[in-house]
Design an enzyme around this catalytic site. Sequence first.
Site, PDB file in Angstrom:
ATOM      1  N   HIS A  27       6.898  -2.078  -0.095  1.00 40.73           N
ATOM      2  CA  HIS A  27       5.582  -1.322   0.016  1.00 40.73           C
ATOM      3  C   HIS A  27       4.419  -2.401   0.928  1.00 40.73           C
ATOM      4  O   HIS A  27       3.972  -3.217   0.285  1.00 40.73           O
ATOM      5  CB  HIS A  27       4.933  -0.799  -1.139  1.00 40.73           C
ATOM      6  CG  HIS A  27       3.794   0.093  -0.999  1.00 40.73           C
ATOM      7  ND1 HIS A  27       3.718   1.278  -1.044  1.00 40.73           N
ATOM      8  CD2 HIS A  27       2.341  -0.177  -0.653  1.00 40.73           C
ATOM      9  CE1 HIS A  27       2.576   1.781  -0.685  1.00 40.73           C
ATOM     10  NE2 HIS A  27       1.703   0.825  -0.483  1.00 40.73           N
ATOM     11  N   CYS A  28       4.373  -1.857   2.138  1.00 34.43           N
ATOM     12  CA  CYS A  28       3.697  -2.782   2.992  1.00 34.43           C
ATOM     13  C   CYS A  28       3.228  -2.117   4.041  1.00 34.43           C
ATOM     14  O   CYS A  28       3.793  -0.744   4.297  1.00 34.43           O
ATOM     15  CB  CYS A  28       4.418  -3.994   3.524  1.00 34.43           C
ATOM     16  SG  CYS A  28       5.798  -3.920   4.352  1.00 34.43           S
ATOM     17  N   TYR A  45     -11.402   4.868   5.775  1.00 34.03           N
ATOM     18  CA  TYR A  45     -11.954   3.567   5.872  1.00 34.03           C
ATOM     19  C   TYR A  45     -11.098   2.980   7.086  1.00 34.03           C
ATOM     20  O   TYR A  45     -10.207   3.709   7.768  1.00 34.03           O
ATOM     21  CB  TYR A  45     -11.335   2.669   4.706  1.00 34.03           C
ATOM     22  CG  TYR A  45      -9.973   2.551   4.508  1.00 34.03           C
ATOM     23  CD1 TYR A  45      -9.266   1.569   4.915  1.00 34.03           C
ATOM     24  CD2 TYR A  45      -9.076   3.577   3.832  1.00 34.03           C
ATOM     25  CE1 TYR A  45      -7.880   1.680   4.919  1.00 34.03           C
ATOM     26  CE2 TYR A  45      -7.637   3.558   3.740  1.00 34.03           C
ATOM     27  CZ  TYR A  45      -7.161   2.719   4.361  1.00 34.03           C
ATOM     28  OH  TYR A  45      -5.813   2.515   4.412  1.00 34.03           O
ATOM     29  N   ARG A 120       5.236  10.551   2.711  1.00 31.06           N
ATOM     30  CA  ARG A 120       4.286  10.170   1.250  1.00 31.06           C
ATOM     31  C   ARG A 120       3.302  11.367   1.425  1.00 31.06           C
ATOM     32  O   ARG A 120       2.863  11.852   2.371  1.00 31.06           O
ATOM     33  CB  ARG A 120       3.606   8.823   2.031  1.00 31.06           C
ATOM     34  CG  ARG A 120       2.775   8.305   0.692  1.00 31.06           C
ATOM     35  CD  ARG A 120       2.093   7.068   1.268  1.00 31.06           C
ATOM     36  NE  ARG A 120       1.552   6.163   0.172  1.00 31.06           N
ATOM     37  CZ  ARG A 120       0.148   5.527   0.244  1.00 31.06           C
ATOM     38  NH1 ARG A 120      -0.178   5.444   1.249  1.00 31.06           N
ATOM     39  NH2 ARG A 120       0.229   4.832  -0.865  1.00 31.06           N
ATOM     40  N   ARG A 126     -10.255   9.459  -2.866  1.00 30.03           N
ATOM     41  CA  ARG A 126     -11.112   8.593  -2.147  1.00 30.03           C
ATOM     42  C   ARG A 126     -10.310   8.496  -0.576  1.00 30.03           C
ATOM     43  O   ARG A 126     -11.037   7.926   0.207  1.00 30.03           O
ATOM     44  CB  ARG A 126     -11.399   7.311  -2.858  1.00 30.03           C
ATOM     45  CG  ARG A 126     -10.598   6.401  -2.919  1.00 30.03           C
ATOM     46  CD  ARG A 126     -10.731   5.079  -3.604  1.00 30.03           C
ATOM     47  NE  ARG A 126      -9.390   4.547  -4.215  1.00 30.03           N
ATOM     48  CZ  ARG A 126      -8.744   3.471  -3.908  1.00 30.03           C
ATOM     49  NH1 ARG A 126      -8.978   3.464  -2.452  1.00 30.03           N
ATOM     50  NH2 ARG A 126      -7.600   3.456  -4.165  1.00 30.03           N
ATOM     51  N   TYR A 153       1.253   9.208  -4.101  1.00 30.66           N
ATOM     52  CA  TYR A 153       0.228   8.338  -4.316  1.00 30.66           C
ATOM     53  C   TYR A 153      -0.685   9.191  -5.071  1.00 30.66           C
ATOM     54  O   TYR A 153      -1.278  10.081  -4.814  1.00 30.66           O
ATOM     55  CB  TYR A 153      -0.293   7.755  -3.331  1.00 30.66           C
ATOM     56  CG  TYR A 153      -1.069   6.456  -3.620  1.00 30.66           C
ATOM     57  CD1 TYR A 153      -1.028   5.737  -4.964  1.00 30.66           C
ATOM     58  CD2 TYR A 153      -2.018   5.983  -2.508  1.00 30.66           C
ATOM     59  CE1 TYR A 153      -1.884   4.830  -5.147  1.00 30.66           C
ATOM     60  CE2 TYR A 153      -2.889   4.946  -2.878  1.00 30.66           C
ATOM     61  CZ  TYR A 153      -2.821   4.292  -4.210  1.00 30.66           C
ATOM     62  OH  TYR A 153      -3.569   3.459  -4.389  1.00 30.66           O
ATOM     63  N   HIS A 177       2.563   2.324  -7.211  1.00 31.26           N
ATOM     64  CA  HIS A 177       1.747   1.609  -7.941  1.00 31.26           C
ATOM     65  C   HIS A 177       1.619   2.057  -9.444  1.00 31.26           C
ATOM     66  O   HIS A 177       0.536   2.116  -9.805  1.00 31.26           O
ATOM     67  CB  HIS A 177       0.419   1.767  -7.402  1.00 31.26           C
ATOM     68  CG  HIS A 177       0.402   1.242  -5.986  1.00 31.26           C
ATOM     69  ND1 HIS A 177       1.354   0.601  -5.294  1.00 31.26           N
ATOM     70  CD2 HIS A 177      -0.567   1.714  -4.880  1.00 31.26           C
ATOM     71  CE1 HIS A 177       1.277   0.551  -3.766  1.00 31.26           C
ATOM     72  NE2 HIS A 177       0.048   1.222  -3.568  1.00 31.26           N
ATOM     73  N   ASP A 245       2.251  -4.588  -0.648  1.00 34.80           N
ATOM     74  CA  ASP A 245       1.026  -3.848  -0.413  1.00 34.80           C
ATOM     75  C   ASP A 245       0.159  -4.599   0.679  1.00 34.80           C
ATOM     76  O   ASP A 245      -1.018  -4.223   0.752  1.00 34.80           O
ATOM     77  CB  ASP A 245       0.178  -3.595  -1.292  1.00 34.80           C
ATOM     78  CG  ASP A 245      -0.901  -2.415  -1.119  1.00 34.80           C
ATOM     79  OD1 ASP A 245      -0.506  -1.498  -0.208  1.00 34.80           O
ATOM     80  OD2 ASP A 245      -1.760  -2.255  -1.580  1.00 34.80           O
ATOM     81  N   ASN A 250      -8.884  -1.886   1.312  1.00 33.05           N
ATOM     82  CA  ASN A 250     -10.045  -1.429   0.479  1.00 33.05           C
ATOM     83  C   ASN A 250      -9.871  -2.335  -0.654  1.00 33.05           C
ATOM     84  O   ASN A 250     -10.460  -2.060  -1.792  1.00 33.05           O
ATOM     85  CB  ASN A 250      -9.466   0.050  -0.158  1.00 33.05           C
ATOM     86  CG  ASN A 250      -9.284   1.169   0.983  1.00 33.05           C
ATOM     87  OD1 ASN A 250     -10.101   1.097   1.879  1.00 33.05           O
ATOM     88  ND2 ASN A 250      -8.322   1.886   0.880  1.00 33.05           N
TER      89      ASN A 250
HETATM   90  C1  0GY Z   1      -2.193   1.406  -0.572  1.00 32.16           C
HETATM   91  C2  0GY Z   1      -3.108   1.715  -1.150  1.00 32.16           C
HETATM   92  C3  0GY Z   1      -4.332   2.031  -0.918  1.00 32.16           C
HETATM   93  C4  0GY Z   1      -4.369   2.677   0.445  1.00 32.16           C
HETATM   94  C5  0GY Z   1      -3.649   3.815   1.041  1.00 32.16           C
HETATM   95  O1  0GY Z   1      -2.938   5.223   2.560  1.00 32.16           O
HETATM   96  C6  0GY Z   1      -3.727   4.463   2.205  1.00 32.16           C
HETATM   97  O2  0GY Z   1      -4.860   4.315   2.841  1.00 32.16           O
HETATM   98  O3  0GY Z   1      -2.394   3.677   0.294  1.00 32.16           O
HETATM   99  C7  0GY Z   1      -5.602   2.101  -1.635  1.00 32.16           C
HETATM  100  O4  0GY Z   1      -6.602   2.386  -1.065  1.00 32.16           O
HETATM  101  O5  0GY Z   1      -5.388   2.130  -2.870  1.00 32.16           O
HETATM  102  O6  0GY Z   1      -0.819   1.610  -1.039  1.00 32.16           O
HETATM  103  O7  0GY Z   1      -2.180   0.951   0.485  1.00 32.16           O
END
Ligand code: 0GY
Length: 290
Positions: A27-28, A45, A120, A126, A153, A177, A245, A250
């Site tokens: 996961h990256c 963001y 995904r 958020r 997610y 996660h 990650d 964020n």
């Molecule tokens: C992650 C976690 C985050 C962001 C995203 O898709 C995304 O923007 O997954 C987060 O802010 O918790 O896995 O990168």
Amino acid sequence: MDPDYLPFHPNPSQPAFVPPAGAVDAHCHVFGPADRFPYAPERKYTPCDAPKDTLFALRDHLGFARNVIVQASCHGRDNRALVDALRSAGDLARGVAVVGPDISAEELQAMDAAGVRAVRFNFVKRLVDATPKSVFTGIAEKIAPLGWHIVVYFEAADLAELTPFLTSLPGTIVIDHMGRPDTAKGVDHPDFDRFMTLLADHPRFWTKVSCPERLTIDGPPYDDVVPFGRTLVEAFPDRVLWGTDWPHPNMKSHIPDDGALVDFIPRIAPEAAQRQALLVDNPMRLYWSE
Ligand code: 0GY
């Protein structure tokens, strides 16, 4: 980049833990660079640029062999930066894309050829505007012929509401996660019980024992997150994945040291056989078996 979000660590430490040969960071992300791969207009963001070459250098520095690169919300449904990184990495990377309901079979085929193996579905409020569940169902039908799986997610508070829908989706489902538990509540809380029950009842559900840097309340070295990862690794050794990650979008509390994140692995997977499954056998089975 948003001024209140932290950049990635400029100089991660060399971890003491040496991953087994062929280990996968499952996961990256790659972000930008924005002048070549602009961020999505609908993003919530703006990250710092985190280009593929920096990711590949980190992979080598941490002692990993392969990456699974996950499309993040800041790039929306524009998977070009992801596909570009996959093409550069060749067999050393696989991808998880984000697509819309109008994606064509030809576009899916092209992404498959580049190394994409999953889509995904993001339910984190958020990060994204809500997608109708019927749209996700339609995408699940479109990817089925390719043998792709689905990565989801969401946050723990939404699990009860989401469970009927998640269990209605076909095929393998990978939960990001650890289902984002509230670590203040502890592993014995009914919320984490609900998550454990979902995996116990559905052998096609997997999870990533990742993101102590996001889940921690106490901060590094993330002692408060160890029981969650360890419980999952012990209960579901063949259905867990691990990832850095990177570049940790964020983050506000601290800049994670990726070397310290790698040193977290033996604390949640104390046995060599657990680490071999977590870092090599499980991700290879899911992402590299053709
Ligand atoms: C992650 C976690 C985050 C962001 C995203 O898709 C995304 O923007 O997954 C987060 O802010 O918790 O896995 O990168």
